[in-house]
Design a protein around this motif. Structure first.
Motif, PDB file in Angstrom:
ATOM      1  N   THR A  57     -11.991 -11.381 -11.062  1.00  0.00           N
ATOM      2  CA  THR A  57     -11.302 -10.925  -9.846  1.00  0.00           C
ATOM      3  C   THR A  57      -9.809 -11.206  -9.953  1.00  0.00           C
ATOM      4  OG1 THR A  57     -13.294 -11.336  -8.536  1.00  0.00           O
ATOM      5  CG2 THR A  57     -11.206 -11.183  -7.332  1.00  0.00           C
ATOM      6  N   LEU A  58      -9.456 -12.383 -10.443  1.00  0.00           N
ATOM      7  CA  LEU A  58      -8.047 -12.734 -10.638  1.00  0.00           C
ATOM      8  C   LEU A  58      -7.372 -11.757 -11.599  1.00  0.00           C
ATOM      9  CD1 LEU A  58      -5.731 -14.843 -10.164  1.00  0.00           C
ATOM     10  CD2 LEU A  58      -6.570 -15.973 -12.243  1.00  0.00           C
ATOM     11  N   GLY A  59      -8.042 -11.429 -12.684  1.00  0.00           N
ATOM     12  CA  GLY A  59      -7.483 -10.475 -13.649  1.00  0.00           C
ATOM     13  C   GLY A  59      -7.321  -9.087 -13.062  1.00  0.00           C
ATOM     14  N   THR A  60      -8.313  -8.642 -12.318  1.00  0.00           N
ATOM     15  CA  THR A  60      -8.236  -7.320 -11.682  1.00  0.00           C
ATOM     16  C   THR A  60      -7.057  -7.261 -10.720  1.00  0.00           C
ATOM     17  OG1 THR A  60     -10.620  -6.997 -11.863  1.00  0.00           O
ATOM     18  CG2 THR A  60      -9.477  -5.684 -10.210  1.00  0.00           C
ATOM     19  N   LEU A  61      -6.908  -8.287  -9.899  1.00  0.00           N
ATOM     20  CA  LEU A  61      -5.817  -8.301  -8.927  1.00  0.00           C
ATOM     21  C   LEU A  61      -4.459  -8.489  -9.606  1.00  0.00           C
ATOM     22  CD1 LEU A  61      -7.526 -10.325  -6.092  1.00  0.00           C
ATOM     23  CD2 LEU A  61      -7.020  -7.881  -6.118  1.00  0.00           C
ATOM     24  N   SER A  62      -4.415  -9.261 -10.677  1.00  0.00           N
ATOM     25  CA  SER A  62      -3.159  -9.425 -11.416  1.00  0.00           C
ATOM     26  C   SER A  62      -2.708  -8.094 -12.003  1.00  0.00           C
ATOM     27  CB  SER A  62      -3.324 -10.449 -12.539  1.00  0.00           C
ATOM     28  OG  SER A  62      -3.561 -11.728 -12.022  1.00  0.00           O
ATOM     29  N   ALA A  63      -3.662  -7.286 -12.441  1.00  0.00           N
ATOM     30  CA  ALA A  63      -3.331  -5.966 -12.970  1.00  0.00           C
ATOM     31  C   ALA A  63      -2.781  -5.053 -11.880  1.00  0.00           C
ATOM     32  CB  ALA A  63      -4.565  -5.327 -13.603  1.00  0.00           C
ATOM     33  N   LEU A  64      -3.076  -5.364 -10.628  1.00  0.00           N
ATOM     34  CA  LEU A  64      -2.612  -4.546  -9.510  1.00  0.00           C
ATOM     35  C   LEU A  64      -1.408  -5.167  -8.810  1.00  0.00           C
ATOM     36  CD1 LEU A  64      -6.099  -3.572  -8.073  1.00  0.00           C
ATOM     37  CD2 LEU A  64      -4.674  -2.329  -9.694  1.00  0.00           C
ATOM     38  N   ALA A  65      -0.904  -6.273  -9.353  1.00  0.00           N
ATOM     39  CA  ALA A  65       0.314  -6.868  -8.808  1.00  0.00           C
ATOM     40  C   ALA A  65       1.494  -5.972  -9.177  1.00  0.00           C
ATOM     41  CB  ALA A  65       0.512  -8.275  -9.365  1.00  0.00           C
TER      42      ALA A  65
END
Length: 178
Positions: A57-65
């Motif tokens: 989840t952290l990686g997915t959201l970091s990609a959308l930062a």
């Protein structure tokens, strides 16, 4: 707007991370156990997937930062995964690796970014409190999230679902409305 770009090779890397963790989890915790083991007969243990799923989840959201250190880190992981996965696809299957980034994916708002930083701190605390096996799971989860979150196919559905939830929740907490 982030310049996060993933290819089919990058998706291959993410799917390999998910498959590796999934097979290990299933063999150790996922099978239904028989009765007589501490009263847990017939239950699958989902908790061991926690570190992997939270960092995914952290990686997915970091990609959308939209930028910052987290967005740049995710962009670097994606570029490395693109190169490695493209080479893997070319060498093993003789296939090319087109871009598969979802068009029009929702980036994180200010409130979503606040929750992203909170999730980062929680994952870092989890990281520091555990041994190397959990740390490997967490790195694999982060890579899987970065490479699968922004894709156009079924693998990218997490980015379509998770980003709006974090944006609405974060805006509600920070601004007072979604």
């Amino acid at each position: 707007m982030s310049s996060h770009y993933v290819t089919a090779g990058s998706v291959l890397v993410g799917l390999l991370m998910v498959a590796g963790r999934g097979v290990f989890w299933y063999r150790k915790h996922g099978r239904k156990s028989g009765a007589g083991k501490g009263g847990e007969g017939g239950k699958r243990k989902i908790a061991p997937l926690g570190p992997f799923l939270w960092t995914m989840t952290l990686g997915t959201l970091s990609a959308l930062a939209t930028g910052g250190l987290m967005g740049k880190t995710a962009e670097g992981v994606a570029k490395s995964s693109n190169r490695f996965g493209d080479q893997l696809l070319s060498t093993l299957a003789g296939a090319n690796s087109p871009g598969v980034t979802r068009q029009g994916i929702q980036m994180l708002s200010q409130g979503g970014a606040v929750l992203l930083v909170v999730l980062l701190v929680a994952c870092l605390i989890w990281w520091w409190c555990h041994g190397w096996r959990i740390k490997v799971e967490m790195v694999c989860g982060y890579i899987a999230g970065v490479t699968l979150g922004p894709t156009a196919g079924l693998a990218g559905i997490a980015g379509v679902i998770i980003a709006p939830i974090f944006n609405i929740g974060g805006n509600w907490i920070v601004i007072g409305h979604g």
